[in-house]
Design an enzyme around this catalytic site. Structure first.
Site, mmCIF file in Angstrom:
data_model
loop_
_atom_site.group_PDB
_atom_site.id
_atom_site.type_symbol
_atom_site.label_atom_id
_atom_site.label_comp_id
_atom_site.label_asym_id
_atom_site.label_seq_id
_atom_site.Cartn_x
_atom_site.Cartn_y
_atom_site.Cartn_z
ATOM 1 N N ASP A 181 2.185 -3.175 8.470
ATOM 2 C CA ASP A 181 1.355 -3.156 7.264
ATOM 3 C C ASP A 181 0.315 -2.042 7.369
ATOM 4 O O ASP A 181 -0.032 -1.598 8.481
ATOM 5 C CB ASP A 181 0.665 -4.521 7.107
ATOM 6 C CG ASP A 181 0.235 -4.810 5.673
ATOM 7 O OD1 ASP A 181 0.248 -3.882 4.839
ATOM 8 O OD2 ASP A 181 -0.132 -5.963 5.391
ATOM 9 N N GLY A 182 -0.190 -1.630 6.221
ATOM 10 C CA GLY A 182 -1.278 -0.656 6.173
ATOM 11 C C GLY A 182 -2.621 -1.349 6.375
ATOM 12 O O GLY A 182 -2.696 -2.565 6.573
ATOM 13 N N LYS A 210 -8.510 -5.353 5.002
ATOM 14 C CA LYS A 210 -7.338 -5.213 4.167
ATOM 15 C C LYS A 210 -7.632 -5.848 2.804
ATOM 16 O O LYS A 210 -8.574 -6.613 2.681
ATOM 17 C CB LYS A 210 -6.129 -5.903 4.814
ATOM 18 C CG LYS A 210 -5.649 -5.133 6.049
ATOM 19 C CD LYS A 210 -4.372 -5.672 6.659
ATOM 20 C CE LYS A 210 -3.261 -5.887 5.691
ATOM 21 N NZ LYS A 210 -2.883 -4.691 4.902
ATOM 22 N N GLY A 211 -6.797 -5.495 1.824
ATOM 23 C CA GLY A 211 -7.001 -6.075 0.506
ATOM 24 C C GLY A 211 -7.412 -5.058 -0.544
ATOM 25 O O GLY A 211 -7.706 -5.418 -1.675
ATOM 26 N N GLU A 246 -0.550 -10.893 2.938
ATOM 27 C CA GLU A 246 -0.538 -10.028 4.136
ATOM 28 C C GLU A 246 -0.986 -10.803 5.376
ATOM 29 O O GLU A 246 -0.410 -10.656 6.455
ATOM 30 C CB GLU A 246 -1.440 -8.812 3.918
ATOM 31 C CG GLU A 246 -0.867 -7.840 2.896
ATOM 32 C CD GLU A 246 -1.815 -6.710 2.522
ATOM 33 O OE1 GLU A 246 -1.330 -5.689 2.022
ATOM 34 O OE2 GLU A 246 -3.036 -6.845 2.723
ATOM 35 N N GLY A 292 0.818 -1.213 0.000
ATOM 36 C CA GLY A 292 0.000 0.000 0.000
ATOM 37 C C GLY A 292 0.846 1.254 0.000
ATOM 38 O O GLY A 292 2.073 1.203 -0.116
ATOM 39 N N SER A 293 0.174 2.390 0.149
ATOM 40 C CA SER A 293 0.857 3.679 0.018
ATOM 41 C C SER A 293 1.450 4.184 1.332
ATOM 42 O O SER A 293 2.164 5.187 1.331
ATOM 43 C CB SER A 293 -0.126 4.704 -0.545
ATOM 44 O OG SER A 293 -1.247 4.809 0.318
ATOM 45 N N THR A 294 1.178 3.516 2.453
ATOM 46 C CA THR A 294 1.736 3.954 3.744
ATOM 47 C C THR A 294 3.062 3.240 4.012
ATOM 48 O O THR A 294 3.966 3.796 4.655
ATOM 49 C CB THR A 294 0.723 3.653 4.883
ATOM 50 O OG1 THR A 294 -0.559 4.104 4.451
ATOM 51 C CG2 THR A 294 1.092 4.382 6.168
#
Ligand SMILES: O=C(CO)[C@H](O)[C@H](O)COP(=O)(O)O
Length: 249
Positions: A87-88, A100-101, A109, A32-34
């Site tokens: 994880d984000g 998530k996903g 993940e 993800g973007s984080t």
């Protein structure tokens, strides 16, 4: 940098400072973007700290991130016990259940979350909700084997109470999204009544033959870090404690 980006960075930096310690040698890196901010902060710990460490990716994106950052790459089949995975999340509720996903990576993940002694979530303030399905409305991501997708969709529509469940379609490619594992993704929205008890609906979906993994992670995280608009970070712990901390330097 805009507020949302700086909130992601705040959360990621604080989480790394608190949970990635010199004795941690096997580290799971989410998607993800984080997550790029997680890796950025780990790199800032220096060459010496990262020497001898192995980083386990949750998919193509994090693999590229690990390699391009000059960090050591490994896989979960070599390292089935991970010291810490960061994880984000698409959304996190007050019990630390999360969706998530959004990036279709939730199978790997979840494996890395389960393999980890400590699993930590990092996100911006929009993801901090009381109940799942508050802001993230596209539904619960479900990875399915391609030949079973129509049957699983029918089960979701007719049996499990998600009449709007749909196959996720690709952008800039004709046809469906194909996960890093060669599977399809269904997004299944559920009403509040079901999302209040994510474990039950997660277990029901997982029992459908053809489902590989469900993007509901129930009480797996030790803590969730949310970067706020005012530059503080809210930390929710698995014992219900909530800390409000200042931004890292
Ligand atoms: O579950 C994920 C990918 O499958 C991501 O962790 C989730 O979508 C959050 O991403 P972002 O940090 O870009 O909001």
């Amino acid at each position: 940098m805009d507020i949302i980006e700086s909130s992601k960075r705040l959360a990621a930096y604080t989480a790394v400072d608190n949970h990635v310690k010199p004795e941690h040698k096997v580290i799971g890196i989410g998607s993800g973007s984080t997550v790029p901010y997680v890796v950025e902060r780990i790199v800032q710990q220096g060459v010496e700290a990262n020497k001898g460490r192995v980083f386990i990716p949750t998919g193509f994106q994090s693999k590229e991130l690990i390699v391009s950052s000059g960090l050591g790459l490994g896989d979960v089949d070599q390292y089935p016990t991970i010291d810490v995975t960061l994880d984000g999340a698409d959304e996190v509720d007050s019990q630390l259940n999360c969706v998530k996903g959004g990036g279709a990576c939730h199978l790997r993940e979840k494996v890395l979350a389960e393999a980890a002694r400590t699993f930590i979530l990092v996100a911006d303030y929009r993801k901090n909700v009381q109940y799942l399905g508050t802001n993230f409305l596209q539904g619960v991501p479900i990875e399915v084997v391609p030949f079973a997708y129509a049957k699983v969709l029918q089960n979701l529509h007719q049996v499990l109470g998600s009449p709007k469940a749909t196959l996720r379609m690709a952008v800039k490619k004709a046809g469906p999204v194909v996960s890093d594992n060669g599977n399809f993704i269904i997004d299944a929205p559920f009403d509040r009544e079901k999302m209040i008890d994510p474990f039950t609906i997660m277990a029901q979906i997982k029992m459908l033959t053809g489902v590989v993994e469900v993007g509901l992670f129930c009480r797996m995280a030790k803590a969730a870090y949310f970067g706020n608009e005012d530059g503080t970070v809210t930390v929710r712990w698995d014992d219900g404690k909530i800390d409000q901390v200042a931004a890292p330097v």
